[in-house]
Design an enzyme around this catalytic site. Structure first.
Site, mmCIF file in Angstrom:
data_model
loop_
_atom_site.group_PDB
_atom_site.id
_atom_site.type_symbol
_atom_site.label_atom_id
_atom_site.label_comp_id
_atom_site.label_asym_id
_atom_site.label_seq_id
_atom_site.Cartn_x
_atom_site.Cartn_y
_atom_site.Cartn_z
ATOM 1 C CE LYS A 60 -1.631 -1.105 4.182
ATOM 2 N NZ LYS A 60 -0.773 -2.408 4.647
ATOM 3 C CG HIS A 189 0.463 -0.925 12.200
ATOM 4 N ND1 HIS A 189 1.201 0.125 12.373
ATOM 5 C CD2 HIS A 189 1.087 -1.070 10.330
ATOM 6 C CE1 HIS A 189 1.832 0.782 10.900
ATOM 7 N NE2 HIS A 189 2.022 0.176 10.020
ATOM 8 C CD GLU A 263 2.048 -7.097 8.943
ATOM 9 O OE1 GLU A 263 1.392 -5.806 8.672
ATOM 10 O OE2 GLU A 263 1.101 -7.441 8.316
#
Ligand SMILES: Cc1ncc(COP(=O)(O)O)c(C=O)c1O
Length: 392
Positions: A60, A189, A263
């Site tokens: 993204k 996250h 990530e």
């Protein structure tokens, strides 16, 4: 200078030379200068600082196919959020084991695609998604995403995703067990652009408790996913965060059989892009005494284009001019606008620059994260062209 291919440089990428050779001053659209070797250098820094943790690049952040191909070639894994992102990565010959479908709420057709392409790993943070998986992709591997936010982050994510680590994570695992689904790990996250060093340590400790509960249920949890949040343009801060992560991993996940992934998005790509814009119009604002107070510049890219990162990513941009011998020139308060007719289209109001002219250029470093995939050609102004570079 090759527009479609890759250009090569020796030692250091000379932005001034690129500007000259690409004749940016004669073009109407802005120019993105993308240094693919910067992405490779970031990968080496990651390996040095976080050797136990395998990065899965968050597509993204910048879905340019050359970025994805470069990272695929380095053996990096990928975090995809949708069917199209999965397709982009799989089409680069990345095997499905190197992908995590890290969007806890997915449309069924996207899940069907993941199933068809055998992308097994996927995050989940609520019971409805577990029922959805039970119906549409029962042999997928569930990674329970919990919430553990940094005290300071550019873009917090906890309002949208992540279950409560203490109560909900256990309840979700119990439900998964009752439905005969497989939970293989947990994820979090801390927030994108995390600036709190201890945030990962706190979250990793919570992850350990989720592992313990999973074991009680008879699950063999093997994957810890520590998400993104790593800085893209401050390597010193990254090294400090890495030291914290390593310490927490050593304390709570010393067992080397547990696979640990992350990530990172902006970490890999922010510093790889310099955006060069042209001043196509200016206005001088004077005070009542007629003294020059502020110079307003209008550029050929703005917040609806590449500078959308100011609105969506809360980025503070810095600009650099390319005037020779400007050190001795007076500087003025400068207000920089994008090209559209909208007054929201403001790039910066806190810069001091010499009095520049129409046709002069401004360069903006660190423009590779959350810029390219979101930019639109609002008001009919074209997006920048991109030139790609790699060190020989
Ligand atoms: C699930 C997920 N993973 C990773 C990332 C990448 O974060 P960052 O660019 O801060 O590393 C994001 C960003 O929003 C995200 O939503």
């Amino acid at each position: 200078m090759e527009v479609s291919g890759i250009n090569y440089y020796e030692h250091v990428l000379d932005i001034r030379r690129v500007i000259e050779e690409a004749q940016v001053q004669n073009c109407d659209e802005a120019l993105n200068i993308c240094d693919l070797s910067s992405v490779e250098r970031k990968f080496r820094l990651w390996q040095q600082q976080l050797p136990r943790i395998k990065p899965y690049y968050a597509v993204k952040c910048n879905d340019d196919s050359r970025i994805v191909q470069t990272l695929a070639g380095l053996g990096v894994g990928f975090d995809c959020a949708s069917k199209n992102e999965l397709k982009l990565v799989l089409d680069c010959d990345v095997s499905p084991e190197r992908i995590i479908f890290a969007n806890p709420c997915r449309p069924i057709s996207h899940l069907d695609y993941a199933k068809q392409r055998q992308v097994l790993k996927g995050t989940v943070d609520n019971e409805f998604e577990i029922y959805k998986l039970h119906k549409h992709y029962p042999n997928s591997n569930l990674i329970v995403r919990f919430k553990s936010e940094a005290k300071a982050a550019q873009c917090p994510l906890g309002d949208k995703f992540g279950c409560d680590a203490d109560i909900d994570a256990s309840a979700l695992m119990l439900l998964a067990k009752a439905l005969d689904l497989t939970v293989t790990g947990t994820s979090f996250h801390v927030g994108s652009g995390c600036t709190e060093l201890e945030a990962y340590e706190r979250a990793i400790k919570k992850a350990k408790n989720i592992f313990k509960f999973g074991e009680l249920l008879g699950y063999d949890l093997k994957l810890l996913d520590i998400g993104g949040g790593f800085p893209g343009s401050d390597d010193e801060q990254f090294v400090k965060i890495a030291a914290n992560v390593n310490r927490a991993v050593q304390r709570h996940f010393a067992d080397e059989r547990i696979e640990i992934i992350a990530e990172p998005g902006r970490f890999f790509v922010a510093a790889a892009y310099t955006l060069v814009c042209k001043i196509h119009a200016k206005r001088e604002v004077r005070n009542a005494a007629g003294k020059l107070d502020t110079v307003m510049y209008y550029l050929n890219d703005g917040v609806y284009g590449s500078f959308n990162c100011i609105l969506y990513d809360h980025q503070l941009v810095t600009a650099q001019h390319y005037l020779e011998g400007a050190e001795s020139l007076p500087t003025f308060k400068s207000l920089i606008w994008g090209p559209s007719c909208d007054a929201l289209d403001k790039i910066s109001e806190n810069l001091r620059l010499p009095n520049l002219n129409r046709g002069d250029l401004l360069g903006f470093p660190n423009m590779g994260a959350y810029t390219v995939p979101i930019a639109s050609a609002f008001n009919g102004f074209p997006l920048p062209r991109t030139l790609y570079f790699r060190a020989i």
